[in-house]
Design an enzyme around this catalytic site. Structure first.
Site, PDB file in Angstrom:
ATOM      1  CB  ALA A  66      -0.783  -0.106   1.345  1.00 49.38           C
ATOM      2  N   GLY A 111       0.412  -5.196   0.964  1.00 54.53           N
ATOM      3  CA  GLY A 111      -0.562  -5.052  -0.040  1.00 54.53           C
ATOM      4  C   GLY A 111      -0.418  -5.577  -1.469  1.00 54.53           C
ATOM      5  CD  GLU A 114      -2.443  -7.426   2.942  1.00 52.82           C
ATOM      6  OE1 GLU A 114      -2.055  -6.379   2.483  1.00 52.82           O
ATOM      7  OE2 GLU A 114      -3.033  -7.905   4.011  1.00 52.82           O
ATOM      8  CD  GLU A 134       1.419  -5.599   5.806  1.00 54.97           C
ATOM      9  OE1 GLU A 134       2.159  -6.466   5.932  1.00 54.97           O
ATOM     10  OE2 GLU A 134       0.833  -5.801   4.712  1.00 54.97           O
TER      11      GLU A 134
HETATM   12  N1  DAK Z   1       4.803   3.154  -1.013  1.00 50.24           N
HETATM   13  C1  DAK Z   1       5.007   4.277  -1.425  1.00 50.24           C
HETATM   14  N2  DAK Z   1       6.045   4.568  -2.173  1.00 50.24           N
HETATM   15  C2  DAK Z   1       6.800   3.369  -2.240  1.00 50.24           C
HETATM   16  C3  DAK Z   1       6.573   2.213  -1.672  1.00 50.24           C
HETATM   17  C4  DAK Z   1       5.367   2.083  -0.958  1.00 50.24           C
HETATM   18  N3  DAK Z   1       5.053   0.874  -0.619  1.00 50.24           N
HETATM   19  N4  DAK Z   1       7.470   1.340  -2.046  1.00 50.24           N
HETATM   20  C5  DAK Z   1       8.373   1.957  -2.584  1.00 50.24           C
HETATM   21  N5  DAK Z   1       7.928   3.202  -2.938  1.00 50.24           N
HETATM   22  C6  DAK Z   1       8.797   4.293  -3.647  1.00 50.24           C
HETATM   23  C7  DAK Z   1      10.079   4.778  -2.893  1.00 50.24           C
HETATM   24  O1  DAK Z   1       9.457   5.858  -1.995  1.00 50.24           O
HETATM   25  C8  DAK Z   1      10.655   5.275  -3.963  1.00 50.24           C
HETATM   26  O2  DAK Z   1      10.196   6.594  -4.560  1.00 50.24           O
HETATM   27  P1  DAK Z   1      11.139   7.923  -4.671  1.00 50.24           P
HETATM   28  O3  DAK Z   1      12.042   8.442  -3.306  1.00 50.24           O
HETATM   29  O4  DAK Z   1      11.914   7.461  -5.819  1.00 50.24           O
HETATM   30  O5  DAK Z   1      10.147   9.239  -5.052  1.00 50.24           O
HETATM   31  C9  DAK Z   1      10.391   4.686  -5.119  1.00 50.24           C
HETATM   32  O6  DAK Z   1       9.219   3.792  -4.924  1.00 50.24           O
HETATM   33  C10 DAK Z   1      11.656   3.593  -5.444  1.00 50.24           C
HETATM   34  O7  DAK Z   1      11.723   2.809  -4.050  1.00 50.24           O
HETATM   35  P2  DAK Z   1      13.216   2.762  -3.394  1.00 50.24           P
HETATM   36  O8  DAK Z   1      14.036   3.913  -3.616  1.00 50.24           O
HETATM   37  O9  DAK Z   1      13.005   2.301  -2.083  1.00 50.24           O
HETATM   38  O10 DAK Z   1      13.800   1.433  -4.228  1.00 50.24           O
HETATM   39  P3  DAK Z   1      14.686   0.317  -3.504  1.00 50.24           P
HETATM   40  O11 DAK Z   1      15.039  -0.686  -4.658  1.00 50.24           O
HETATM   41  O12 DAK Z   1      15.614   0.945  -2.797  1.00 50.24           O
HETATM   42  O13 DAK Z   1      13.994  -0.487  -2.408  1.00 50.24           O
HETATM   43  C11 DAK Z   1      11.760  -1.747  -1.590  1.00 50.24           C
HETATM   44  C12 DAK Z   1      12.728  -1.274  -2.926  1.00 50.24           C
HETATM   45  C13 DAK Z   1      10.474  -2.336  -2.194  1.00 50.24           C
HETATM   46  C14 DAK Z   1      12.730  -2.646  -0.754  1.00 50.24           C
HETATM   47  C15 DAK Z   1      11.577  -0.594  -0.526  1.00 50.24           C
HETATM   48  O14 DAK Z   1      11.179   0.388  -1.709  1.00 50.24           O
HETATM   49  C16 DAK Z   1      10.673  -0.471   0.280  1.00 50.24           C
HETATM   50  O15 DAK Z   1      10.845  -1.153   1.270  1.00 50.24           O
HETATM   51  N6  DAK Z   1       9.233  -0.044   0.075  1.00 50.24           N
HETATM   52  C17 DAK Z   1       8.475  -0.291   1.079  1.00 50.24           C
HETATM   53  C18 DAK Z   1       8.001  -1.598   1.145  1.00 50.24           C
HETATM   54  C19 DAK Z   1       6.767  -1.941   2.322  1.00 50.24           C
HETATM   55  O16 DAK Z   1       7.094  -1.837   3.397  1.00 50.24           O
HETATM   56  N7  DAK Z   1       5.661  -2.116   1.688  1.00 50.24           N
HETATM   57  C20 DAK Z   1       4.422  -2.562   2.614  1.00 50.24           C
HETATM   58  C21 DAK Z   1       3.836  -1.358   2.901  1.00 50.24           C
HETATM   59  S1  DAK Z   1       2.581  -1.838   4.091  1.00 50.24           S
HETATM   60  C22 DAK Z   1      -4.846  -0.890   5.563  1.00 50.24           C
HETATM   61  C23 DAK Z   1      -4.699  -2.040   4.927  1.00 50.24           C
HETATM   62  C24 DAK Z   1      -3.532  -2.524   4.353  1.00 50.24           C
HETATM   63  C25 DAK Z   1      -2.403  -1.861   4.479  1.00 50.24           C
HETATM   64  C26 DAK Z   1      -2.334  -0.793   5.080  1.00 50.24           C
HETATM   65  C27 DAK Z   1      -3.663  -0.319   5.595  1.00 50.24           C
HETATM   66  N8  DAK Z   1      -5.756  -0.437   6.474  1.00 50.24           N
HETATM   67  C28 DAK Z   1      -6.945  -1.565   6.791  1.00 50.24           C
HETATM   68  C29 DAK Z   1      -5.842   0.766   6.782  1.00 50.24           C
HETATM   69  C30 DAK Z   1      -1.185  -2.368   3.717  1.00 50.24           C
HETATM   70  C31 DAK Z   1      -0.048  -2.213   4.012  1.00 50.24           C
HETATM   71  C32 DAK Z   1       1.009  -2.317   3.542  1.00 50.24           C
HETATM   72  O17 DAK Z   1       1.099  -2.673   2.085  1.00 50.24           O
END
Ligand code: DAK
Length: 261
Positions: A66, A111, A114, A134
């Protein structure tokens, strides 16, 4: 229908829905989730699409979760609405009366993992990575992760992945049964299309009812599930495709002319 963050195409019975925000590694913001809901409705109504493939744009990421930048400042009610929208998108895929294949071409995190689990079948490229990060962000998985992961892989593995937030590679995802197949990135779409065609060759109504029987049957006790299966089995005999499938067998004919009727 034109979309901003997803691309929907179709070719020879196969729809392809590509999540298309490569600059954010295809992270799911509200707009994208709403577009997924709309695109799935288009697929549901389009009789030319028999099987749907979902993938991510680019060579690095399926969906990196997400959108954290959108979620960061949400209050409780906004978080709730975001969760409702995300779950609507996931459920619309799961409930779509057509098979859905996830072609996981890189990061499938939070997400994104998921989303892949809401599909019927997952194929991964060798560079794919899966995680439920998460808990490290101070939240629980919110698009069905705690439920679908625990149903797809052994519960201990699901708990390990969710409690530790550790990332696993495609081979490990294969070993625990999260994905059906691992192939080179350049072969991913061809493999997904081959799998889709292996489904398309069968009677579409029968395949659709199989999805119903499995998905709904898994939610209830075995007696209720078997009774439901029997009802759907009976329904097949009202279709032209059942006559065609069985006639082709009796006539020793390989070619079948299923009409989705
Ligand atoms: N959201 C927003 N932007 C993201 C992103 C994300 N999940 N993942 C990557 N990006 C963006 C980065 O910010 C970066 O943007 P700029 O800085 O270039 O503007 C660009 O994508 C490239 O990412 P990186 O520079 O970080 O690339 P790397 O190769 O260094 O790293 C990575 C890749 C995938 C390991 C890293 O980007 C990362 O750790 N990303 C986050 C992964 C993550 O934690 N995803 C899970 C999110 S939690 C809910 C229901 C569901 C959810 C939430 C609430 N409710 C019921 C309310 C779900 C939650 C989730 O999915």
């Amino acid at each position: 229908m034109e979309f901003k963050n997803v691309i929907l195409t179709k070719d020879k019975g196969i729809g392809t829905l590509t999540i298309n925000r490569p600059k954010a590694l295809n992270a799911l913001n509200s707009e994208t989730l709403a577009e997924i809901c709309d695109a799935v409705q288009v697929v549901a109504k389009d009789d030319e699409i028999i099987v749907l493939i979902i993938t991510g744009a680019g060579e690095k990421s399926f969906v990196a979760g997400a959108d954290i930048s959108e979620m960061k400042d949400m209050n409780a009610m906004q978080g709730r609405e975001f969760g409702i929208l995300g779950n609507k998108a996931m459920r619309s895929i799961e409930a779509l009366e057509k098979p859905v294949i996830a072609a996981v071409n890189g990061f499938a995190l939070g997400g994104g993992c998921e989303l892949s689990m809401a599909c019927d079948v997952r194929i991964a490229s060798t560079n794919a990575k899966f995680a439920q990060p998460e808990a490290g962000l101070g939240i629980t998985p919110g698009f069905g992760g705690t439920q679908r992961l625990a149903r797809l892989v052994p519960m201990g593995m699901a708990k390990e992945l969710i409690y530790t937030t550790n990332m696993i590679d495609a081979q490990e995802a294969y070993r625990i049964g999260l994905v059906n197949k691992v192939v080179a990135l350049e072969d991913l779409m061809a493999t997904a299309i081959k799998l889709a065609n292996d489904m398309i060759k069968n009677a579409p109504i029968a395949v659709k009812l199989c999805k119903q029987a499995i998905n709904r049957g898994m939610q209830v006790d075995i007696d209720t599930a078997i009774a439901f299966e029997a009802e759907l089995f009976g329904v097949c005999f009202a279709t032209e495709d059942q006559k065609e499938g069985m006639t082709a067998f009796v006539e020793k004919r390989k070619e079948k002319n299923f009409k989705n009727k």
